[in-house]
Every structure is written in C-alpha cells, then in structure tokens.
Design a protein around this motif. Structure first.
Motif, mmCIF file in Angstrom:
data_model
loop_
_atom_site.group_PDB
_atom_site.id
_atom_site.type_symbol
_atom_site.label_atom_id
_atom_site.label_comp_id
_atom_site.label_asym_id
_atom_site.label_seq_id
_atom_site.Cartn_x
_atom_site.Cartn_y
_atom_site.Cartn_z
ATOM 1 N N GLY A 54 0.801 -1.216 0.000
ATOM 2 C CA GLY A 54 0.000 0.000 0.000
ATOM 3 C C GLY A 54 0.831 1.262 0.000
ATOM 4 O O GLY A 54 0.300 2.371 0.130
ATOM 5 N N ARG A 55 2.145 1.086 -0.130
ATOM 6 C CA ARG A 55 3.099 2.175 -0.228
ATOM 7 C C ARG A 55 3.319 2.936 1.079
ATOM 8 O O ARG A 55 3.753 4.090 1.060
ATOM 9 N N SER A 56 3.032 2.301 2.199
ATOM 10 C CA SER A 56 3.453 2.867 3.475
ATOM 11 C C SER A 56 4.950 2.628 3.619
ATOM 12 O O SER A 56 5.451 1.544 3.305
ATOM 13 N N THR A 57 5.665 3.635 4.112
ATOM 14 C CA THR A 57 7.120 3.545 4.170
ATOM 15 C C THR A 57 7.636 3.651 5.595
ATOM 16 O O THR A 57 6.981 4.195 6.486
ATOM 17 N N ASN A 58 8.846 3.127 5.765
ATOM 18 C CA ASN A 58 9.532 3.183 7.052
ATOM 19 C C ASN A 58 11.014 3.380 6.762
ATOM 20 O O ASN A 58 11.556 2.737 5.854
ATOM 21 N N PHE A 59 11.651 4.281 7.515
ATOM 22 C CA PHE A 59 13.053 4.588 7.270
ATOM 23 C C PHE A 59 13.859 4.517 8.560
ATOM 24 O O PHE A 59 13.354 4.849 9.641
ATOM 25 N N ALA A 60 15.108 4.137 8.428
ATOM 26 C CA ALA A 60 16.025 4.276 9.556
ATOM 27 C C ALA A 60 16.232 5.765 9.833
ATOM 28 O O ALA A 60 16.226 6.588 8.898
ATOM 29 N N ASP A 61 16.409 6.110 11.085
ATOM 30 C CA ASP A 61 16.592 7.520 11.449
ATOM 31 C C ASP A 61 17.774 8.136 10.706
ATOM 32 O O ASP A 61 17.747 9.313 10.348
ATOM 33 N N SER A 62 18.793 7.332 10.470
ATOM 34 C CA SER A 62 20.019 7.854 9.858
ATOM 35 C C SER A 62 19.851 8.272 8.400
ATOM 36 O O SER A 62 20.700 8.993 7.863
ATOM 37 N N VAL A 63 18.759 7.829 7.766
ATOM 38 C CA VAL A 63 18.569 8.160 6.344
ATOM 39 C C VAL A 63 17.326 9.010 6.092
ATOM 40 O O VAL A 63 17.082 9.422 4.954
ATOM 41 N N LYS A 64 16.553 9.264 7.118
ATOM 42 C CA LYS A 64 15.336 10.061 6.948
ATOM 43 C C LYS A 64 15.671 11.438 6.376
ATOM 44 O O LYS A 64 16.613 12.091 6.805
ATOM 45 N N GLY A 65 14.878 11.837 5.387
ATOM 46 C CA GLY A 65 15.101 13.131 4.755
ATOM 47 C C GLY A 65 16.128 13.093 3.635
ATOM 48 O O GLY A 65 16.260 14.071 2.889
ATOM 49 N N ARG A 66 16.853 11.985 3.515
ATOM 50 C CA ARG A 66 17.867 11.874 2.448
ATOM 51 C C ARG A 66 17.530 10.783 1.438
ATOM 52 O O ARG A 66 17.836 10.904 0.254
ATOM 53 N N PHE A 67 16.924 9.710 1.911
ATOM 54 C CA PHE A 67 16.611 8.572 1.042
ATOM 55 C C PHE A 67 15.108 8.522 0.767
ATOM 56 O O PHE A 67 14.294 8.864 1.622
ATOM 57 N N ILE A 68 14.787 8.048 -0.422
ATOM 58 C CA ILE A 68 13.391 7.863 -0.821
ATOM 59 C C ILE A 68 13.229 6.441 -1.337
ATOM 60 O O ILE A 68 14.021 5.998 -2.175
ATOM 61 N N ILE A 69 12.205 5.748 -0.854
ATOM 62 C CA ILE A 69 11.922 4.411 -1.344
ATOM 63 C C ILE A 69 10.612 4.430 -2.116
ATOM 64 O O ILE A 69 9.668 5.121 -1.731
ATOM 65 N N SER A 70 10.583 3.689 -3.218
ATOM 66 C CA SER A 70 9.366 3.600 -4.016
ATOM 67 C C SER A 70 9.298 2.211 -4.646
ATOM 68 O O SER A 70 10.294 1.474 -4.644
ATOM 69 N N ARG A 71 8.135 1.874 -5.164
ATOM 70 C CA ARG A 71 8.001 0.565 -5.798
ATOM 71 C C ARG A 71 7.040 0.641 -6.966
ATOM 72 O O ARG A 71 6.127 1.467 -6.977
ATOM 73 N N ASP A 72 7.267 -0.233 -7.922
ATOM 74 C CA ASP A 72 6.393 -0.397 -9.070
ATOM 75 C C ASP A 72 5.789 -1.786 -8.953
ATOM 76 O O ASP A 72 6.455 -2.789 -9.241
ATOM 77 N N ASN A 73 4.554 -1.860 -8.501
ATOM 78 C CA ASN A 73 3.924 -3.161 -8.257
ATOM 79 C C ASN A 73 3.771 -3.958 -9.540
ATOM 80 O O ASN A 73 3.851 -5.190 -9.520
ATOM 81 N N ALA A 74 3.538 -3.287 -10.648
ATOM 82 C CA ALA A 74 3.359 -3.998 -11.918
ATOM 83 C C ALA A 74 4.649 -4.684 -12.356
ATOM 84 O O ALA A 74 4.618 -5.721 -13.023
ATOM 85 N N LYS A 75 5.787 -4.111 -11.969
ATOM 86 C CA LYS A 75 7.084 -4.667 -12.354
ATOM 87 C C LYS A 75 7.758 -5.428 -11.219
ATOM 88 O O LYS A 75 8.876 -5.913 -11.378
ATOM 89 N N ASN A 76 7.089 -5.506 -10.059
ATOM 90 C CA ASN A 76 7.684 -6.159 -8.881
ATOM 91 C C ASN A 76 9.085 -5.610 -8.609
ATOM 92 O O ASN A 76 10.031 -6.364 -8.350
ATOM 93 N N THR A 77 9.198 -4.308 -8.653
ATOM 94 C CA THR A 77 10.484 -3.640 -8.516
ATOM 95 C C THR A 77 10.421 -2.591 -7.413
ATOM 96 O O THR A 77 9.421 -1.883 -7.284
#
Length: 121
Positions: A54-77
């Motif tokens: 459902g595209r809910s995200t969770n980040f380590a404190d050390s990377v918050k604000g610098r890293f972005i995670i995303s996914r393409d469900n159609a491509k399983n990527t």
C-alpha cells in the motif's frame, strides 16, 4: 524460486546521489513488503527502508530526509533513491522481499545478493 536482482551501486563522492533498483522474478504470487538493508564492514545488517504494497514507508533515522523508497507493483520492482550521501552510508545494500508463492500461502523472506555502495572522495 524467487530471484531478486539488484543494480545501481557504485562509487560516489560525499553529497552525491545514487539510485538502487531491485527487480523480483520467479514464482511469486503476492508481495507484502519490499525494502533495503545494508551491512557495513564489521557491523550487523541494518534496516534502511521498507515499503508495503500500500506504499506505506519506514526509514532508519540515519537516512530520513535523504533517502526515498518507491516501488512499481506492476514490475515487482523497488527503488531506493539515495541523496546527500555520506561516507557512513558506505555498505553492501541488500534488497528484501516478503511475499507468498500462492493464494493464502505462507509468507517467505527473500534476499538479493547485495550491491556495494561506496561514498568517498
């Protein structure tokens, strides 16, 4: 079998950016969670970021604000956009997937082979 193929690692200067990709293939029916972990020399593997179906995200404190995670469900990527990289981000980055291989089937954890990210001038 389920395979995870990672790409996008490399050498980058401090302050630079990299984008990691991880594509899942094989006999996977549904994917609940995808994410990235990393392991630096002499340290334990640690969570970097995760994203649910459902595209809910969770980040380590050390990377918050610098890293972005995303996914393409159609491509399983799943992707990890890493910005403002620091030398302490240097590690082997592993892709992770939790999913099932059949409707209502058991959940399994799968791991990629890892890709090296080195942040150095």
């Amino acid at each position: 079998q389920v395979q995870l193929v990672e790409s996008g690692g490399g050498l980058v200067q401090p302050g630079g950016s990299l984008r990691l990709s991880c594509a899942a293939s094989g006999s996977i029916f549904s994917i609940d969670l995808m994410g990235w972990y990393r392991q630096a020399p002499g340290k334990q593997r640690e969570l970097v970021a995760t994203i649910t179906s459902g595209r809910s995200t969770n980040f380590a404190d050390s990377v918050k604000g610098r890293f972005i995670i995303s996914r393409d469900n159609a491509k399983n990527t799943v992707y990890l956009q890493m910005n403002s990289l620091k030398p302490e981000d240097t590690a082997v980055y592993y892709c992770h997937l939790r999913g099932s291989r059949s409707p209502g089937g058991a959940k399994w954890d799968y791991w990629g082979q890892g890709t090296q990210v080195t942040v150095s001038s």
